[in-house]
Write an enzyme that holds these catalytic residues in place. Structure first.
Site, PDB file in Angstrom:
ATOM      1  N   ASP A  80       0.873  -1.177   0.000  1.00 16.60           N
ATOM      2  CA  ASP A  80       0.000   0.000   0.000  1.00 16.60           C
ATOM      3  C   ASP A  80       0.902   1.216   0.000  1.00 16.60           C
ATOM      4  O   ASP A  80       1.814   1.332   0.819  1.00 16.60           O
ATOM      5  CB  ASP A  80      -0.952   0.027   1.192  1.00 16.60           C
ATOM      6  CG  ASP A  80      -2.103   1.001   0.915  1.00 16.60           C
ATOM      7  OD1 ASP A  80      -2.838   0.792  -0.071  1.00 16.60           O
ATOM      8  OD2 ASP A  80      -2.246   1.989   1.665  1.00 16.60           O
ATOM      9  N   SER A  81       0.681   2.083  -0.959  1.00 19.51           N
ATOM     10  CA  SER A  81       1.620   3.179  -1.147  1.00 19.51           C
ATOM     11  C   SER A  81       0.878   4.440  -1.535  1.00 19.51           C
ATOM     12  O   SER A  81      -0.331   4.432  -1.758  1.00 19.51           O
ATOM     13  CB  SER A  81       2.666   2.787  -2.200  1.00 19.51           C
ATOM     14  OG  SER A  81       2.050   2.162  -3.314  1.00 19.51           O
ATOM     15  N   TYR A 109       2.076   8.885 -10.016  1.00 21.56           N
ATOM     16  CA  TYR A 109       2.558  10.259  -9.815  1.00 21.56           C
ATOM     17  C   TYR A 109       4.019  10.447 -10.240  1.00 21.56           C
ATOM     18  O   TYR A 109       4.581  11.535 -10.044  1.00 21.56           O
ATOM     19  CB  TYR A 109       2.415  10.647  -8.337  1.00 21.56           C
ATOM     20  CG  TYR A 109       0.984  10.708  -7.844  1.00 21.56           C
ATOM     21  CD1 TYR A 109       0.220  11.857  -7.996  1.00 21.56           C
ATOM     22  CD2 TYR A 109       0.392   9.609  -7.210  1.00 21.56           C
ATOM     23  CE1 TYR A 109      -1.089  11.923  -7.533  1.00 21.56           C
ATOM     24  CE2 TYR A 109      -0.924   9.660  -6.743  1.00 21.56           C
ATOM     25  CZ  TYR A 109      -1.655  10.819  -6.914  1.00 21.56           C
ATOM     26  OH  TYR A 109      -2.956  10.886  -6.450  1.00 21.56           O
ATOM     27  N   ASP A 110       4.653   9.429 -10.797  1.00 24.39           N
ATOM     28  CA  ASP A 110       6.078   9.529 -11.143  1.00 24.39           C
ATOM     29  C   ASP A 110       6.436  10.766 -11.977  1.00 24.39           C
ATOM     30  O   ASP A 110       7.462  11.394 -11.721  1.00 24.39           O
ATOM     31  CB  ASP A 110       6.559   8.258 -11.869  1.00 24.39           C
ATOM     32  CG  ASP A 110       6.866   7.122 -10.896  1.00 24.39           C
ATOM     33  OD1 ASP A 110       7.260   7.400  -9.752  1.00 24.39           O
ATOM     34  OD2 ASP A 110       6.705   5.957 -11.297  1.00 24.39           O
ATOM     35  N   LYS A 120      15.067   3.483 -10.601  1.00 19.95           N
ATOM     36  CA  LYS A 120      13.936   3.704  -9.671  1.00 19.95           C
ATOM     37  C   LYS A 120      13.838   2.538  -8.684  1.00 19.95           C
ATOM     38  O   LYS A 120      13.626   2.741  -7.497  1.00 19.95           O
ATOM     39  CB  LYS A 120      12.616   3.868 -10.449  1.00 19.95           C
ATOM     40  CG  LYS A 120      11.463   4.197  -9.520  1.00 19.95           C
ATOM     41  CD  LYS A 120      10.097   4.261 -10.157  1.00 19.95           C
ATOM     42  CE  LYS A 120       9.032   4.352  -9.051  1.00 19.95           C
ATOM     43  NZ  LYS A 120       7.670   4.048  -9.511  1.00 19.95           N
TER      44      LYS A 120
HETATM   45  O1  LIG Z   1      -4.132  -1.431  -4.181  1.00 15.56           O
HETATM   46  P1  LIG Z   1      -3.431  -2.055  -5.371  1.00 15.56           P
HETATM   47  O2  LIG Z   1      -4.230  -3.120  -6.034  1.00 15.56           O
HETATM   48  O3  LIG Z   1      -2.046  -2.512  -5.039  1.00 15.56           O
HETATM   49  O4  LIG Z   1      -3.238  -0.908  -6.502  1.00 15.56           O
HETATM   50  P2  LIG Z   1      -3.464   0.659  -6.304  1.00 15.56           P
HETATM   51  O5  LIG Z   1      -3.025   1.332  -7.534  1.00 15.56           O
HETATM   52  O6  LIG Z   1      -4.875   0.915  -5.832  1.00 15.56           O
HETATM   53  O7  LIG Z   1      -2.448   0.988  -5.145  1.00 15.56           O
HETATM   54  P3  LIG Z   1      -2.653   1.784  -3.778  1.00 15.56           P
HETATM   55  O8  LIG Z   1      -3.994   1.564  -3.232  1.00 15.56           O
HETATM   56  O9  LIG Z   1      -1.479   1.424  -2.898  1.00 15.56           O
HETATM   57  O10 LIG Z   1      -2.514   3.305  -4.200  1.00 15.56           O
HETATM   58  C1  LIG Z   1      -1.235   3.786  -4.558  1.00 15.56           C
HETATM   59  C2  LIG Z   1      -1.362   5.150  -5.211  1.00 15.56           C
HETATM   60  O11 LIG Z   1      -0.108   5.813  -5.114  1.00 15.56           O
HETATM   61  C3  LIG Z   1       0.498   5.907  -6.392  1.00 15.56           C
HETATM   62  N1  LIG Z   1       1.876   5.391  -6.296  1.00 15.56           N
HETATM   63  C4  LIG Z   1       2.336   4.420  -5.458  1.00 15.56           C
HETATM   64  N2  LIG Z   1       3.611   4.122  -5.722  1.00 15.56           N
HETATM   65  C5  LIG Z   1       3.970   4.909  -6.750  1.00 15.56           C
HETATM   66  C6  LIG Z   1       5.148   5.034  -7.493  1.00 15.56           C
HETATM   67  O12 LIG Z   1       6.200   4.265  -7.270  1.00 15.56           O
HETATM   68  N3  LIG Z   1       5.173   5.931  -8.473  1.00 15.56           N
HETATM   69  C7  LIG Z   1       4.099   6.690  -8.755  1.00 15.56           C
HETATM   70  N4  LIG Z   1       2.927   6.614  -8.112  1.00 15.56           N
HETATM   71  C8  LIG Z   1       2.860   5.728  -7.111  1.00 15.56           C
HETATM   72  C9  LIG Z   1      -0.315   5.015  -7.330  1.00 15.56           C
HETATM   73  O13 LIG Z   1      -0.325   5.520  -8.623  1.00 15.56           O
HETATM   74  C10 LIG Z   1      -1.687   5.057  -6.691  1.00 15.56           C
HETATM   75  O14 LIG Z   1      -2.380   6.208  -7.095  1.00 15.56           O
HETATM   76 MG   LIG Z   2      -5.475   0.259  -4.014  1.00 14.75          MG
END
Ligand SMILES: O=P(O)(O)OP(=O)(O)OP(=O)(O)OC[C@H]1O[C@@H](n2cnc3c(O)ncnc32)[C@H](O)[C@@H]1O
Ligand SMILES: [Mg+2]
Length: 198
Positions: A71-72, A157-158, A178
């Site tokens: 989760d990121s 958001y990269d 990266k």
């Molecule tokens: O929950 P899952 O199925 O893993 O997929 P998700 O895209 O919904 O993932 P998250 O709920 O963790 O939301 C992460 C958000 O943060 C952004 N994000 C996370 N890591 C990133 C990265 O390395 N570079 C750019 N954006 C990132 C990503 O684009 C999402 O909008």
């Molecule tokens: Mg998600």
């Protein structure tokens, strides 16, 4: 020490899956939760860690395999840490381009000195759906939000994330770079250490 030869990655995000797979290399056979279910669990937690655990448990449940979830998101200083755990849903589920446009608008006219931000990654590994002792790791990556998108690599958001020590956006970094520097790389390094793989 926790060992296994097969692991399910609890993500439906293609960009993340690619990065996690590259980082795990040949250490373990990796499956994607999409092979088992198209239903994405609701991310009801109030922290990255809670959501990572919730996604890992769900993937373990539908696959019967140990599961690793990520989760990121992006925490922007000027916005009090928003969009944070809501990063994927920032523009109400309209996707990456809309999220990025909304972020640029929220920071319109904000000077560089106040555009600090960090990418955050929480990883959770469970051996099975009811595992009482998930392994949880977190990684942060500090940078700054640009005034316009730059670069074609990566995802999310990269293109808006300036990496000061590399003098480029994270979407301008080669994928291998990266994967060495990012919030995800930092969390993964901790996970390796915890598993005795480092
Ligand atoms: O929950 P899952 O199925 O893993 O997929 P998700 O895209 O919904 O993932 P998250 O709920 O963790 O939301 C992460 C958000 O943060 C952004 N994000 C996370 N890591 C990133 C990265 O390395 N570079 C750019 N954006 C990132 C990503 O684009 C999402 O909008
Ligand atoms: Mg998600």
């Amino acid at each position: 020490m926790m060992t296994f030869d097969e692991l399910v990655l609890a993500s439906h995000n293609a960009g993340k899956l690619k990065e996690l797979q590259a980082m795990l290399g040949d250490a373990v056979r990796v499956r994607s939760v999409g092979e088992f279910s198209d239903v994405e669990p609701e991310e009801t937690g109030l922290s990255f860690i809670e959501n990572a655990i919730l996604k890992a448990r769900n993937a373990a449940r539908v696959s019967g395999l140990p599961a690793l979830a990520d989760d990121s998101g992006l925490a922007v200083d000027h916005l009090g840490g928003a969009p944070g755990i809501y990063s994927a849903r920032y523009a109400d589920g309209q996707g990456d381009a809309a999220n990025n446009a909304k972020l640029l608008e929220a920071l319109r006219d904000v000077p560089d000195a106040e555009r600090g931000a960090q990418f955050v990654c929480a990883l959770a590994l469970v051996r099975h759906a009811d595992d009482p002792l998930p392994i949880v790791c977190e990684g942060l990556w500090h940078g700054r939000i640009l005034h316009a998108p730059r670069g074609e690599h990566g995802f999310g958001y990269d293109p808006l994330f300036w990496v000061p020590e590399q003098h480029c956006s994270s979407a301008e970094l080669a994928p291998a770079d990266k994967n060495r520097l990012s919030h995800r790389a930092r969390a993964m390094a901790q996970l390796r250490a915890r598993l005795g793989l480092a």
